[in-house]
Structure formats: structure tokens, C-alpha cells
Scaffold this motif. Sequence first.
Motif, short mmCIF file in Angstrom:
data_model
loop_
_atom_site.label_atom_id
_atom_site.label_comp_id
_atom_site.label_asym_id
_atom_site.label_seq_id
_atom_site.Cartn_x
_atom_site.Cartn_y
_atom_site.Cartn_z
N PHE A 56 0.66 -1.21 -0.17
CA PHE A 56 -0.03 0.17 0.12
C PHE A 56 0.85 1.28 0.04
CE2 PHE A 56 -4.70 -0.81 0.83
CZ PHE A 56 -4.66 -2.14 0.60
N ASP A 57 2.11 1.03 -0.18
CA ASP A 57 3.12 2.34 -0.34
C ASP A 57 2.99 2.57 -1.62
OD1 ASP A 57 5.09 4.23 0.21
OD2 ASP A 57 6.54 2.87 0.71
N VAL A 58 1.95 3.59 -2.09
CA VAL A 58 1.89 3.85 -3.55
C VAL A 58 1.58 5.43 -3.60
CG1 VAL A 58 1.06 1.80 -4.33
CG2 VAL A 58 -0.47 3.56 -3.73
N GLY A 59 2.00 6.02 -4.63
CA GLY A 59 1.48 7.47 -4.66
C GLY A 59 0.21 7.92 -4.72
N ALA A 64 -2.44 3.57 -9.46
CA ALA A 64 -2.04 2.80 -8.47
C ALA A 64 -2.81 2.49 -7.40
CB ALA A 64 -0.72 3.48 -7.84
N ARG A 65 -3.71 3.37 -7.15
CA ARG A 65 -4.66 3.16 -6.13
C ARG A 65 -5.86 2.31 -6.27
NH1 ARG A 65 -4.56 8.29 -1.61
NH2 ARG A 65 -2.55 8.34 -1.65
N ALA A 94 -1.82 6.72 4.58
CA ALA A 94 -2.20 7.74 3.90
C ALA A 94 -3.20 7.30 2.98
CB ALA A 94 -1.27 8.74 3.48
N VAL A 95 -2.77 6.24 2.42
CA VAL A 95 -3.53 5.49 1.26
C VAL A 95 -4.86 4.77 1.58
CG1 VAL A 95 -3.44 3.34 -0.38
CG2 VAL A 95 -1.63 5.12 -0.29
N VAL A 96 -4.53 3.98 2.94
CA VAL A 96 -5.59 3.39 3.61
C VAL A 96 -6.82 4.67 3.95
CG1 VAL A 96 -6.54 2.08 5.72
CG2 VAL A 96 -4.29 1.30 4.43
N LEU A 133 -3.67 11.09 9.07
CA LEU A 133 -3.67 10.37 7.72
C LEU A 133 -4.74 9.33 7.45
CD1 LEU A 133 0.43 9.66 7.76
CD2 LEU A 133 -0.98 11.44 6.24
N LEU A 134 -5.17 8.90 8.76
CA LEU A 134 -6.26 7.77 8.47
C LEU A 134 -7.51 8.47 8.63
CD1 LEU A 134 -4.46 5.14 10.68
CD2 LEU A 134 -5.09 4.61 8.47
#
Length: 305
Positions: A56-59, A64-65, A94-96, A133-134
Motif C-alpha cells: 500500500f506504499d503507493v503515490g 496505483a490506488r 495515508a493510502v488506507v 492520515l487515516l
Amino acid sequence: MTRGDFLRLLLGATGAWAVGGVAPAGGAPARTMHTRAIAASQAQLPVVGCGTWRTFDVGPGAAARAPLLEVLRILFDHGGSVIDSSPMYGAAEAVVGDLLATMQARERAFIATKVWTHGREAGITQMRRSLELLHTDRIELMQVHNLVDWRTQLATLRTWKGEGRIRYLGITHYTPAAYGDLEAVMRAERPDFVQLDYSLADRAAEQRLLPLARELGIAVIVNQPFGGGELLRSLLSRPLPAWAGDIECTSWAQVLLKFVLAHPAVTCVIPGTGRPEHMRDNVQAGFGGYPDAALRERMVRDVAG
Ligand SMILES: NC(=O)c1ccc[n+]([C@@H]2O[C@H](COP(=O)([O-])OP(=O)(O)OC[C@H]3O[C@@H](n4cnc5c(N)ncnc54)[C@H](OP(=O)(O)O)[C@@H]3O)[C@@H](O)[C@H]2O)c1
């Protein structure tokens, strides 16, 4: 790309989402996987979750998401809820957070994240950042990552738990080399959860930590059930043994997850994946039967042996 464009792209890529919650694909009723009681509260936790390290470490890009949103949708559609992350995992928190907001699925998630730093103030600052972030004001499970500065951080976690900012507190590690320390902290601090490595080819936790967790009433989250991926990849070219059908497994991933989940001390397993087809595979380990002690021995002989 505007935020609206991004949302439309995601929705287009993944099907319709109900306003106010997660809709199962095609409107079919959601199947609900097995759950197990968290000893500290007797609340039920679904047995298969999702790890986010690397995957999940994507931009910020939609391309990507979008698959990651689909991964979470599949998890929720099958009754899963546990998502494990950490400030150590780059953009993963952040993505989550962004994906849960997009899906309006915060209430479906049991967020397990971590504090991973030295010092009281640094720990508090890091956890506040995780909340931001969440996109939430509370975390279901906050864990001391790899026992880093555990005395300091657990003291803060107890305060936060008392204030209702976190529901449970826990400790984690990833290697048998740390089991002595994990055991000492389990005995001294009785955390609600311990997260550790356990797999068909990495069974050291069976010696002391898994029985101890049962004895002390500590819920167990298992990381690296596929040996970080290596164990699973080493098996993929081999045909599935006939006994896999006895425990309703149609893939090696399910075999490895069911081996872990068959241990009576294990509460939940968090295979890491960023691929929807892999999550679709992994969640199936939350359904059907599990190997008994005799079959577990056979699995060890046939696979690890
Ligand atoms: N100290 C700690 O607290 C700690 C340490 C390690 C891990 N963790 C947590 O535990 C989670 C799981 O551990 P992990 O991710 O290191 O290792 P893992 O779950 O054993 O393996 C992950 C690997 O398996 C692949 N995979 C997943 N499902 C698959 C399937 N059905 N078929 C084929 N390949 C599959 C993934 O690749 P694809 O993306 O291609 O599916 C990924 O490369 C982490 O993500 C993290 O959240 C915590």
C-alpha cells in the motif's frame, strides 16, 4: 486531475458504491467469514485481514490506488475488517485513510496501526499524524512496532486507551530472535494483542509464545503467513496435495493461511497483498473447515519437510 476526477475514476474502475457504506459487488448479499473472540473484550474479529507493508506504499495516482481500493472492497465484501499498517510503511497509512474515506467505509474497518519511534513526545506526535492520515479520531488497535521504546510507548498507549482514542493496545515483532523480549513484555504488561510471525515454515512461535498468549488471554495477529511471499512462491509450481480438498482449499495461499488459523491461539492473520485477485484468494481461508492436529502434522511433513 481533480479530486472529483479521481473519485470518478476509482468508482468506474471498481463498480458502484452505496452512499453511506460499502455495497457488495453486484448487490449480492455479503458473505461473512469466520470470526474469533478477542479475549480482552469478547468482541468478535474476522479471521482474515490485510497487511499493507510495501503493497500500500503507493503515490496519489488513481492507477496505483484503484487496485488497492478493490482489495479493501473484497475484504469488506467477505466480512473482513482488519487492516494492518504502520508509519514505517511509507504512504500506506495515508493510502488506507484516503481509500476508506472514498469508500465511506471507516466503520467497516478495524484499523491496526503502530507507533515506531523513541521518546514520549515523538510517539504522541507520530500517533497524532497517523490519526490525521487515516482521517479518524480513534484507532481500534495501536501496537508498539518491533517493541521500539516499548516502556515509554506502552505508557502512552494506556493513557490513550483510557481516553478512548484507541480501543486496544498491542506489541509486534517479525522474528524469532525477538521472542524472548516479546515473552517478557507479554508477561509483564499483558497487552490486549501480540502480533508475530508464524507460518508453516516458521513455527518457532508454537514453542512458547502461542501457548502463552492463550494462557494470558492475549489476542494473536499473525504476520508473514507466506514467509513474506517467499514460502508461497516456492510452492506455486507444486500441485496441491489431495488433502487440500479436505479443508476446502483451492490454492496454496489458502493452505498456508488455514494452517496458521488452525492454531487455537491465533485470532487473525494479515497476509499482505496489493492485488485484488490475491485478496479474493486469501479471504477464502476465512470460510469452511480447518485442519485438525493430525492433518497439521501432515502439512508440515509434506510442505516444510
Ligand atoms: N514487525 C511487524 O509489525 C511486521 C513485520 C512484518 C509484517 N507485518 C505486517 O504483516 C503483513 C503481512 O506480512 P508480509 O506482507 O511481510 O508477508 P506475507 O503476507 O507473508 O507475504 C506477502 C507477499 O505475498 C504475496 N501474496 C499475497 N497473497 C497472495 C496470493 N494469494 N497468491 C500469491 N501471492 C500472494 C504478496 O504479493 P502481491 O502484492 O503480489 O499479492 C506479497 O509479496 C504486512 O503487510 C504487515 O502489515 C508486520
